[in-house]
Design a protein around this motif. Structure first.
Motif, short mmCIF file in Angstrom:
data_model
loop_
_atom_site.label_atom_id
_atom_site.label_comp_id
_atom_site.label_asym_id
_atom_site.label_seq_id
_atom_site.Cartn_x
_atom_site.Cartn_y
_atom_site.Cartn_z
N ARG A 111 0.83 -1.21 0.00
CA ARG A 111 0.00 0.00 0.00
C ARG A 111 0.86 1.26 0.00
NH1 ARG A 111 -4.75 1.00 4.19
NH2 ARG A 111 -3.15 0.50 5.73
N ARG A 112 0.46 2.25 -0.78
CA ARG A 112 1.07 3.57 -0.75
C ARG A 112 -0.08 4.58 -0.71
NH1 ARG A 112 4.35 0.35 -0.25
NH2 ARG A 112 6.38 0.08 -1.25
N VAL A 113 0.10 5.66 0.04
CA VAL A 113 -0.99 6.64 0.18
C VAL A 113 -0.50 8.06 -0.06
CG1 VAL A 113 -2.38 5.27 1.78
CG2 VAL A 113 -0.65 6.77 2.69
N ASP A 114 -1.45 8.88 -0.53
CA ASP A 114 -1.20 10.32 -0.56
C ASP A 114 -1.64 10.84 0.81
OD1 ASP A 114 -1.17 13.02 -0.81
OD2 ASP A 114 -2.75 13.15 -2.33
N PRO A 115 -0.69 11.29 1.65
CA PRO A 115 -1.06 11.66 3.01
C PRO A 115 -1.99 12.87 3.07
CG PRO A 115 1.25 12.22 2.57
CD PRO A 115 0.75 11.47 1.38
N VAL A 116 -2.06 13.66 2.01
CA VAL A 116 -2.92 14.85 2.04
C VAL A 116 -4.38 14.46 1.78
CG1 VAL A 116 -3.33 17.14 1.09
CG2 VAL A 116 -1.00 16.26 1.26
N SER A 117 -4.64 13.74 0.68
CA SER A 117 -6.03 13.42 0.32
C SER A 117 -6.47 12.08 0.92
CB SER A 117 -6.16 13.32 -1.20
OG SER A 117 -5.43 12.17 -1.65
N GLY A 118 -5.52 11.24 1.34
CA GLY A 118 -5.87 9.89 1.81
C GLY A 118 -6.06 8.90 0.66
N ARG A 119 -5.89 9.35 -0.61
CA ARG A 119 -6.04 8.43 -1.74
C ARG A 119 -5.05 7.28 -1.62
NH1 ARG A 119 -7.84 12.68 -4.64
NH2 ARG A 119 -5.75 13.54 -4.81
N THR A 120 -5.56 6.08 -1.93
CA THR A 120 -4.80 4.86 -1.65
C THR A 120 -4.47 4.09 -2.91
OG1 THR A 120 -5.93 4.65 0.47
CG2 THR A 120 -4.97 2.66 -0.42
#
Ligand code: AP5
Ligand code: ZN
Length: 217
Positions: free
Chosen positions: A123-132
């Motif tokens: 898993r990798r996430v965009d910490p700003v939007s939470g998109r996964t």
């Protein structure tokens, strides 16, 4: 539409929440995302929560219930919402009931433990939007970058294998009881009781999306 998503860590709640919120035009209320935002902002809540989250344990019911109640007063929740990762204990579910907030559907996404560790490690996430994303199952268009903002993707601190195993144990010990709680409530025939649905979370993201929309008809 007022909806609760239940499932173990890595079941795909966040992934499917993105489709549900778009289709129904409702906000996603992820207590995990709210806590991670507090950690990032370095608030007292964030500092306390980080220690608990990094151990794979649950943040106290009082804190979570307070956060959710405050969130529900915001105007975007007026036409419904989607809970992702809340309620996670019987006291949280009881607090929601006591607040007199009617829920239309409780949807369980079930995934066996063996699958979870594979999903979390990629898993990798965009910490700003939470998109996964997932490096194999759902890769971003450009490696290491969010599809929409181009922000760098990160790995969550609690996705280390030993923490994932602890989170799974906590799920079985404290959260899985909600399956029976909401199953019994749905079967009670009470007018205000939510409908209960359970689907398998095994298969492609697209297949699960179709199952989710079928279950919410
Ligand atoms: P939280 O953020 O809620 O984490 P979680 O429940 O452990 O769930 P995850 O976000 O890990 O998984 P997900 O089901 O959203 O899966 P995703 O879609 O990302 O909570 C974190 C922590 O905060 C808790 O441990 C606790 O400390 C605290 N907390 C939060 N809420 C709390 C509460 N109410 N009370 C107390 N404490 C609370 O998918 C996972 C991966 O799999 C991704 O890489 C994805 O791309 C991939 N994937 C998704 N679907 C598929 C598929 N069908 N096939 C293959 N890969 C897939
Ligand atoms: Zn999530």
């Amino acid at each position: 539409m007022r909806l609760i998503l239940i499932g173990p860590p890595g079941a795909g709640k966040g992934t499917q929440a993105a489709f549900i919120k778009e289709k129904f035009g409702i906000p996603q209320i992820s207590t995990g995302d709210m806590l991670r935002a507090a950690v990032k902002a370095g608030t007292p809540l964030g500092l306390a929560a980080k220690e608990v989250m990094d151990k794979g344990q649950l943040v106290s019911d009082d804190i979570i219930i307070g956060l959710v109640k405050e969130r529900l007063t915001q105007p975007d929740c007026a036409n419904g919402f989607l809970f992702d990762g809340f309620p996670r204990t019987i006291p949280q579910a009881e607090a929601l009931q006591a607040a007199g907030i009617p829920i239309d559907f409780v949807l369980e996404i079930s995934v066996p433990d063996e699958e979870i560790v594979t999903r979390m490690s990629g898993r990798r996430v965009d910490p700003v939007s939470g998109r996964t994303y997932h490096i194999v199952y759902n890769p971003p268009k450009v490696e290491g970058k969010d599809d929409i903002t181009g922000d760098p993707l990160i790995q969550r601190d609690d996705d280390k294998e030993e923490v994932v195993l602890k989170r799974l144990a906590v799920y079985h010990a404290q959260t899985e009881a909600l399956v029976k709680f909401y199953g019994d409530l749905a079967a009670s025939g009470e007018a205000s009781a939510p409908q209960y649905r359970s689907i398998s979370g095994l298969g492609s993201i697209e297949e699960i999306k179709n199952r989710v929309f079928e279950a919410l008809k």
